[in-house]
Design a protein around this motif. Structure first.
Motif, PDB file in Angstrom:
ATOM      1  N   LEU A 278      25.376   0.071   9.967  1.00 13.99           N
ATOM      2  CA  LEU A 278      26.183   1.255  10.286  1.00 13.99           C
ATOM      3  C   LEU A 278      26.251   2.233   9.113  1.00 13.99           C
ATOM      4  N   PHE A 279      26.149   1.724   7.896  1.00 11.56           N
ATOM      5  CA  PHE A 279      26.371   2.557   6.717  1.00 11.56           C
ATOM      6  C   PHE A 279      25.113   2.702   5.859  1.00 11.56           C
ATOM      7  N   GLN A 280      23.956   2.455   6.430  1.00 14.52           N
ATOM      8  CA  GLN A 280      22.729   2.559   5.660  1.00 14.52           C
ATOM      9  C   GLN A 280      22.403   3.986   5.261  1.00 14.52           C
ATOM     10  N   ASP A 281      22.899   4.964   6.021  1.00 15.67           N
ATOM     11  CA  ASP A 281      22.613   6.370   5.732  1.00 15.67           C
ATOM     12  C   ASP A 281      23.749   7.048   4.977  1.00 15.67           C
ATOM     13  N   SER A 282      24.636   6.252   4.380  1.00 15.91           N
ATOM     14  CA  SER A 282      25.751   6.827   3.640  1.00 15.91           C
ATOM     15  C   SER A 282      25.254   7.603   2.425  1.00 15.91           C
ATOM     16  N   ASN A 283      25.817   8.812   2.217  1.00 12.73           N
ATOM     17  CA  ASN A 283      25.413   9.656   1.095  1.00 12.73           C
ATOM     18  C   ASN A 283      26.095   9.251  -0.210  1.00 12.73           C
ATOM     19  N   ASP A 284      27.250   8.596  -0.087  1.00  9.87           N
ATOM     20  CA  ASP A 284      27.993   8.161  -1.267  1.00  9.87           C
ATOM     21  C   ASP A 284      27.395   6.842  -1.757  1.00  9.87           C
ATOM     22  N   SER A 285      26.700   6.878  -2.881  1.00 17.34           N
ATOM     23  CA  SER A 285      25.997   5.701  -3.358  1.00 17.34           C
ATOM     24  C   SER A 285      26.941   4.550  -3.687  1.00 17.34           C
ATOM     25  N   SER A 286      28.108   4.862  -4.288  1.00 17.92           N
ATOM     26  CA  SER A 286      29.054   3.796  -4.635  1.00 17.92           C
ATOM     27  C   SER A 286      29.648   3.176  -3.384  1.00 17.92           C
ATOM     28  N   LEU A 287      29.992   4.028  -2.404  1.00 13.34           N
ATOM     29  CA  LEU A 287      30.526   3.517  -1.141  1.00 13.34           C
ATOM     30  C   LEU A 287      29.453   2.758  -0.381  1.00 13.34           C
ATOM     31  N   TYR A 288      28.222   3.231  -0.466  1.00 22.32           N
ATOM     32  CA  TYR A 288      27.100   2.572   0.203  1.00 22.32           C
ATOM     33  C   TYR A 288      26.925   1.151  -0.319  1.00 22.32           C
ATOM     34  N   LYS A 289      27.014   0.987  -1.624  1.00 21.64           N
ATOM     35  CA  LYS A 289      26.823  -0.326  -2.219  1.00 21.64           C
ATOM     36  C   LYS A 289      27.901  -1.309  -1.761  1.00 21.64           C
ATOM     37  N   ILE A 290      29.121  -0.804  -1.575  1.00 23.46           N
ATOM     38  CA  ILE A 290      30.213  -1.678  -1.142  1.00 23.46           C
ATOM     39  C   ILE A 290      30.062  -2.052   0.328  1.00 23.46           C
ATOM     40  N   LEU A 291      29.868  -1.055   1.170  1.00 24.13           N
ATOM     41  CA  LEU A 291      29.836  -1.290   2.611  1.00 24.13           C
ATOM     42  C   LEU A 291      28.606  -2.065   3.059  1.00 24.13           C
ATOM     43  N   THR A 292      27.514  -1.949   2.321  1.00 21.97           N
ATOM     44  CA  THR A 292      26.300  -2.669   2.703  1.00 21.97           C
ATOM     45  C   THR A 292      26.141  -3.983   1.941  1.00 21.97           C
ATOM     46  N   ASN A 293      27.119  -4.308   1.093  1.00 22.57           N
ATOM     47  CA  ASN A 293      27.095  -5.590   0.400  1.00 22.57           C
ATOM     48  C   ASN A 293      27.299  -6.712   1.410  1.00 22.57           C
ATOM     49  N   LYS A 294      26.430  -7.725   1.400  1.00 21.38           N
ATOM     50  CA  LYS A 294      26.491  -8.758   2.447  1.00 21.38           C
ATOM     51  C   LYS A 294      27.765  -9.588   2.369  1.00 21.38           C
ATOM     52  N   TYR A 295      28.314  -9.757   1.175  1.00 18.90           N
ATOM     53  CA  TYR A 295      29.551 -10.529   1.046  1.00 18.90           C
ATOM     54  C   TYR A 295      30.731  -9.751   1.633  1.00 18.90           C
TER      55      TYR A 295
END
Length: 417
Positions: A278-295
């Motif tokens: 759902l968040f793979q196309d997020s423009n915010d790199s820091s938010l992207y790393k959190i939301l796409t973190n598998k844990y």
């Protein structure tokens, strides 16, 4: 349902229930043995025949050890343990846990189905449950309830996720999907028929004394879940073949609980992966790393699953079924658009997708109505059970209507860009 099946204590007098404790013990062994088996297969390339022999030998060993050394824990404790297991099953590599565990579990499923078929043929039980009672049941009206039952062998949105997220990643040749997909659906349909026969004849099995001793032990246990009842029924059938009920109920309880555990770890992984996508196309790199973190994605998935589990499976079953089948309807609609875009005929999907869409939206609407009616009647609503179910039902219904509107609008266009 799994934690109820594993609950090692009777609800009435607190005595231990051996079959539940043994099933729990075997299941725990399955986890660690599967990981060891996965590591072994990763380091040693062996042929399929040897793998089969080793797998069956491990199953027999686990059954013997599990029955001899049952684990007695209460339902709440098992709930925590199960969530810990599905967390790790979601984040670990497929080859380490899920793939070897499913490989070993498949032999249990095949054994259960064969034993049930032989038991039905040999015993020839009488189905005492009436074929029809009324259109209104304890779960609601037969229509649309009948169409939102988890009918894996017919149509299931969950299976569309499994086939795209996990099955497709384990197939070496795309042509093999016909045997894997269609063959699995045939086996599940056979299992569904066996369930109907066993459950429909359960009362006759009790009346002739076949299961009296077993039900006296399990019927008062807090773990007498639908899984346990099915295990009791199958045990009564195969006992006619000379298999001791004492061991049969342990093995059969393990069989059916293994099915649920395999579903739980698959759901956790798919839920985690879907959340990340759902968040793979997020423009915010820091938010992207959190939301796409598998844990993080796994914890979010299990958190909402835990909240829903607080109300018990019976309270969320209708919403669960409707959501599953609504997803199936959306898949059919999306495939119809895909066929039209690629210049192929997808009209064979129009009738089933329309029926499933109407039935699932109707079921969700009735669930919303019943929750609101209970709220208005009592003046209160539990935010963690009925309140959460109400929010989810409304959001899912809105999502289904939106997807259906956008896709159907595409289908009605003379040309699709």
């Amino acid at each position: 349902m799994v934690e109820g099946t594993f609950n090692g204590f009777s609800a009435t007098d607190g005595s231990t229930v051996h079959s539940n404790g043994a099933a729990a013990s075997i299941s725990m062994l399955y986890i660690f043995v599967a990981m060891a088996f996965g590591l072994f297969l990763k380091k040693h390339k062996i042929n399929e025949s040897l793998k089969l022999v080793i797998g069956i030998a491990l199953i027999v060993l686990m059954l013997v050890v599990g029955i001899a050394f049952p684990i007695y824990l209460d339902k709440t404790t098992w709930g925590y343990i199960i969530f810990i297991y599905i967390f790790f099953a979601s984040i670990t590599p497929m080859w380490l846990l899920k793939q070897p565990r499913d490989y070993l579990t498949s032999f249990l499923f095949i054994g259960m189905i064969i034993a049930a078929v032989i038991g039905v043929v040999v015993y020839n039980p009488t189905i005492s449950t009436p074929a029809f009672t009324t259109f209104e049941t304890a779960s609601g009206y037969m229509v649309p309830t009948l169409f939102v039952t988890i009918a894996c062998g017919a149509v299931s949105g969950f299976h569309s996720l499994v086939s795209s997220e996990t099955s497709s990643k384990q197939i070496s040749n795309e042509k093999d999907m016909l045997q894997v997909g269609y063959g699995s659906m045939l086996l599940e349909s056979l299992l569904a028929i066996l369930v109907i026969v066993v459950v429909g004849s359960l009362s006759s099995l009790v009346s002739d004394g076949t299961l009296n001793a077993t039900l006296a032990t399990l019927g008062t246990a807090d773990g007498a879940t639908p899984f346990t009842k099915f295990a009791v029924g199958v045990t009564g059938l195969i006992s006619k073949l000379g298999f001791p009920q004492e061991y049969g109920i342990c093995v059969m309880t393990m069989f059916v609980s293994a099915l649920a555990l395999s579903t739980l770890d698959a759901v956790a992984r798919i839920g985690r992966m879907s959340f990340q996508e759902l968040f793979q196309d997020s423009n915010d790199s820091s938010l992207y790393k959190i939301l796409t973190n598998k844990y993080f994605a796994t914890l979010i998935t299990l958190f909402f699953g835990y909240l829903l589990s607080l109300g018990g499976y019976s309270n969320v079953w209708s919403i669960f079924g409707a959501t599953n089948q609504l997803l199936a309807a959306m898949v059919l609609i999306s495939l119809s658009v895909f066929f039209k875009v690629t210049g192929r005929n997808g009209k064979m999907l129009y009738i089933p997708m329309t029926i499933m869409l109407i039935m699932t939206i109707s079921s969700l609407g009735l669930s919303v109505y019943s929750i609101l009616a209970a709220w208005m009647s009592s003046g209160t609503i539990d935010p963690l059970t009925s309140g959460l179910q109400l929010v989810i039902a409304i959001l899912v219904m809105a999502l289904g209507i939106l997807v259906a509107y956008l896709d159907i609008r595409k289908l009605l266009q003379s040309k699709v860009a």
